[in-house]
Scaffold this active site. Structure first.
Site, mmCIF file in Angstrom:
data_model
loop_
_atom_site.group_PDB
_atom_site.id
_atom_site.type_symbol
_atom_site.label_atom_id
_atom_site.label_comp_id
_atom_site.label_asym_id
_atom_site.label_seq_id
_atom_site.Cartn_x
_atom_site.Cartn_y
_atom_site.Cartn_z
ATOM 1 N N ASP A 222 1.011 -1.225 -0.205
ATOM 2 C CA ASP A 222 0.057 -0.043 0.131
ATOM 3 C C ASP A 222 0.856 1.188 0.057
ATOM 4 O OD1 ASP A 222 -2.201 1.579 -0.039
ATOM 5 O OD2 ASP A 222 -2.310 1.475 2.334
ATOM 6 N N ARG A 273 2.345 10.676 -4.728
ATOM 7 C CA ARG A 273 2.584 11.018 -2.791
ATOM 8 C C ARG A 273 3.967 10.992 -2.565
ATOM 9 N NH1 ARG A 273 -1.715 6.758 -0.203
ATOM 10 N NH2 ARG A 273 -3.548 7.322 -1.415
#
Length: 383
Positions: A222, A273
């Site tokens: 993740d 990100r």
């Protein structure tokens, strides 16, 4: 760097006038012109090329404890320091992690050396201060398990081979955690979007005073690091993030309280990100190197107030991104073979030097400096 307030004025007024640096004072680093020895009872401890600090040091004795045996790990014993801990492998954080009482991890507590998952978990979840030295590669007993680290812990790799393979760490409403000198990751399950499992290298919820330094994060299932739900007083330094999609998310809350410093980090062959700073009160990003970024680079998101200084972007798509509600001030950056758009500055960004001292390197030097140092370094924890 971190210098306690009672000492700060004296150090700033006459850094070279003292015969010896006081306890917790600076004692070395590139550009430092003050004393390089420490007062009695403390030792000058290397933190990074720009900062060494006087930390308490006393003699130690060691004992051996029986290690737990697991199918996935070896069964060598964990070595435990039962007297006051030495300064080996111990130092304190800088940047925003130096505020709010500072981030010292397990400094001054019991020192243990672990080489298997059971012992790592045992000491990381124990009550009290621990400096947990990771010897070699430790494989998670269950893939994706995140050890729930408790208050006042330092987890640091010995030499350059300390590794957490197939697992990670979780911080839930805790304080004062240092993760240094480790490779962490390899929970990747084939789902590039990271929707099958919530396996992070580090996942923090509502925790404070976190320092991640000289680490490598790669191939997670993740996020490599997710710092969520009002986690605060964070510094991430000299760390590589590579070969991943969702790299480093900070914030994920409607409250605008999180403060984070991210510097000399290497974002390599990653997608998004890098980081995504969502509703941060203050985000200070400097001297990072972003290479081969396919989605976006530094992102000032929501109501974030972001200061970017001397960052080197190479082959980065949308190198700097900003929401219309966010504040952004970027200066001194270099863009090489970048695509997409680069957000314009907007609003008045905060001044990081009003919170802590730091040194910004010339942007041209950033790629070489970061590639050489954003990883485990043998001198951080030699043994």
């Amino acid at each position: 760097m971190h210098v306690p307030k009672p000492l700060l004025a004296a150090l700033l007024l006459a850094p070279g006038a003292l015969a010896q640096s006081p306890l917790y004072g600076q004692c070395g680093g590139i550009g430092w012109t003050g004393p390089t020895t420490c007062v009695s009872g403390s030792t000058c401890v290397y933190s990074n090329a720009y900062y060494s600090q006087c930390l308490p040091g006393t003699a130690v004795t060691t004992t051996t404890t029986k290690a737990a045996t697991t199918a996935a790990t070896t069964t060598k014993a964990a070595t435990t320091t039962t007297a006051a801990a030495s300064t080996s492998c111990q130092t304190a954080a800088h940047g925003f992690a130096a505020l709010n009482g500072g981030t010292t991890g397990g400094n001054g507590g019991t020192v243990v050396v672990v080489n298997n998952w059971a012992d790592l978990k045992k000491y990381a979840t124990s009550t009290g201060k621990y400096v947990i030295k990771v010897s070699g590669k430790i494989v998670a007993t269950t893939t994706g398990e995140e050890i729930p680290v408790t208050n006042d812990k330092t987890i640091v790799g010995i030499g350059t081979t300390g590794e957490i393979y197939g697992g990670g760490f979780g911080f839930n409403n805790v304080k004062n955690i240092i993760i240094r000198n480790l490779k962490i990751g390899n929970t990747y399950d084939g789902d590039w979007e990271g929707k099958t499992h919530d396996w992070d290298g580090i996942q923090s919820d509502t925790s404070s005073n976190i320092w991640v330094d000289h680490c490598i994060f790669e191939r997670g299932a993740d996020g490599l690091i997710d710092l969520r739900l009002d986690s605060n007083y964070i510094t991430i330094s000299y760390t590589t993030f590579r070969n991943h999609n969702k790299v480093l998310g900070i914030g994920w809350t409607d409250n605008v309280i999180t403060q984070a410093t991210i510097h000399h980090c290497y974002f390599q062959n990653v997608e998004q990100r890098n980081p995504s700073a969502d509703n941060l009160k203050y985000a200070h990003l400097y001297n990072n190197y972003l290479y081969n970024i396919t989605s976006y680079g530094h992102y000032s998101r929501g109501s974030t107030n972001m200061r970017i200084e001397n960052v080197y972007f190479e082959k980065a798509n949308n190198p700097i991104t900003r929401d219309s509600t966010a504040i952004l001030q970027a200066s001194g950056c270099t863009f090489v073979s970048c695509t997409g758009t680069t957000a314009a500055n907007s609003g008045t960004a905060f001044n990081p030097s009003s919170f802590y001292s730091y040194t910004v390197d010339a942007t041209a030097n950033v790629p070489a400096l970061v590639k050489a140092n954003a990883q485990p370094i043998a001198s951080i924890c030699p043994s």
